[in-house]
Design a protein around this motif. Structure first.
Motif, short mmCIF file in Angstrom:
data_model
loop_
_atom_site.label_atom_id
_atom_site.label_comp_id
_atom_site.label_asym_id
_atom_site.label_seq_id
_atom_site.Cartn_x
_atom_site.Cartn_y
_atom_site.Cartn_z
N TRP A 5 8.48 -9.15 -6.62
CA TRP A 5 8.22 -9.96 -5.44
C TRP A 5 8.46 -11.43 -5.73
O TRP A 5 8.39 -11.87 -6.87
N ARG A 6 8.71 -12.21 -4.69
CA ARG A 6 8.99 -13.64 -4.82
C ARG A 6 7.86 -14.39 -5.52
O ARG A 6 8.09 -15.38 -6.20
N ASN A 7 6.62 -13.91 -5.41
CA ASN A 7 5.49 -14.58 -6.07
C ASN A 7 5.33 -14.14 -7.53
O ASN A 7 4.36 -14.50 -8.18
N GLY A 8 6.28 -13.35 -8.05
CA GLY A 8 6.27 -12.95 -9.45
C GLY A 8 5.56 -11.64 -9.74
O GLY A 8 5.59 -11.16 -10.86
N LEU A 42 -1.98 -8.66 1.32
CA LEU A 42 -1.84 -10.11 1.11
C LEU A 42 -0.37 -10.53 1.14
O LEU A 42 -0.02 -11.54 1.74
N ARG A 43 0.50 -9.73 0.50
CA ARG A 43 1.94 -10.05 0.53
C ARG A 43 2.49 -9.95 1.95
O ARG A 43 3.28 -10.77 2.38
N GLU A 44 2.03 -8.94 2.67
CA GLU A 44 2.49 -8.75 4.04
C GLU A 44 2.06 -9.92 4.92
O GLU A 44 2.86 -10.46 5.69
N GLN A 45 0.81 -10.33 4.79
CA GLN A 45 0.31 -11.45 5.60
C GLN A 45 0.98 -12.77 5.25
O GLN A 45 1.20 -13.61 6.11
N ALA A 46 1.31 -12.96 3.99
CA ALA A 46 1.96 -14.20 3.54
C ALA A 46 3.48 -14.13 3.66
O ALA A 46 4.17 -15.07 3.31
N HIS A 47 4.00 -13.00 4.14
CA HIS A 47 5.44 -12.80 4.32
C HIS A 47 6.20 -13.01 3.00
O HIS A 47 7.26 -13.64 2.99
N ILE A 48 5.65 -12.48 1.93
CA ILE A 48 6.32 -12.59 0.62
C ILE A 48 7.35 -11.47 0.54
O ILE A 48 7.04 -10.30 0.69
N MET A 49 8.57 -11.86 0.32
CA MET A 49 9.69 -10.94 0.32
C MET A 49 10.03 -10.49 -1.11
O MET A 49 9.78 -11.22 -2.06
N PRO A 50 10.64 -9.32 -1.22
CA PRO A 50 11.07 -8.86 -2.55
C PRO A 50 12.27 -9.66 -3.04
O PRO A 50 13.12 -10.07 -2.26
N VAL A 51 12.30 -9.87 -4.35
CA VAL A 51 13.44 -10.53 -4.99
C VAL A 51 14.43 -9.47 -5.44
O VAL A 51 15.64 -9.62 -5.29
N LYS A 52 13.90 -8.39 -5.98
CA LYS A 52 14.74 -7.33 -6.53
C LYS A 52 13.99 -6.01 -6.39
O LYS A 52 12.78 -5.95 -6.63
N THR A 53 14.68 -4.96 -6.01
CA THR A 53 14.08 -3.63 -5.95
C THR A 53 15.03 -2.63 -6.58
O THR A 53 16.25 -2.85 -6.65
N ARG A 54 14.44 -1.55 -7.01
CA ARG A 54 15.24 -0.46 -7.57
C ARG A 54 14.51 0.85 -7.30
O ARG A 54 13.30 0.94 -7.50
#
Length: 159
Positions: free
Chosen positions: A119-122, A46-58
């Protein structure tokens, strides 16, 4: 003492209802298979299809110490956290035990890191870079999610 039993212990209507339920289940399953209806999508898809990008990763590595503590280290250097035995972070230990069990089943050691992503969607997810398995931490409630979210902001480098 002996009683004669009737030919059926269940009422006829109950047997008919059970038969209809079985036929409905088989028909519904057949329709889904023949129509090639896709199963429910995973959060990753779902994230991939909606092009939801990461805000922060570690990218983190979890290792056990001889004294029972768990050391959470950033792969780029520094320690994100140390969880002493008995600390109220059992959720992290539980998640990592499950992932370690899966790694052992695949013959993978503890060297490959895990990626913690906000992720950008929280949503917050933890991905095993060795097996590809992703755990959606948001699904476990705000308190449990917060234990992992704190690792994103813990001392040490992040992206």
């Amino acid at each position: 003492m002996s009683q004669t039993l009737t030919s059926s212990m269940l009422p006829r209507s109950t047997l008919i209802a059970a038969g209809v339920l079985v036929l409905f289940t088989l028909a519904a399953t057949g329709i889904v298979r023949l129509a090639h209806i896709a199963p429910a999508a995973s959060p990753v898809l779902l994230r991939e299809q909606a092009h939801i990008m990461p805000v922060k990763t570690r990218t983190l590595r979890f290792t056990d110490r001889a004294d029972g503590a768990v050391v959470i280290a950033d792969v780029r250097g520094g320690t994100a956290a140390v969880i002493a035995p008995g600390e109220k972070t059992g959720f992290i230990r539980g998640v990592m035990r499950g992932l370690a069990r899966e790694r052992r089943a695949h013959g993978i050691g503890d060297r490959p890191p895990f990626t913690l992503t906000l992720w950008r969607n929280g949503e917050l997810s933890l991905t095993d870079t060795a097996t590809g398995r992703a755990i959606e931490l948001t699904a476990f409630g705000s308190t449990n999610r917060a234990t992992f979210a704190a690792l994103l902001d813990a001392k040490g480098p992040t992206t």
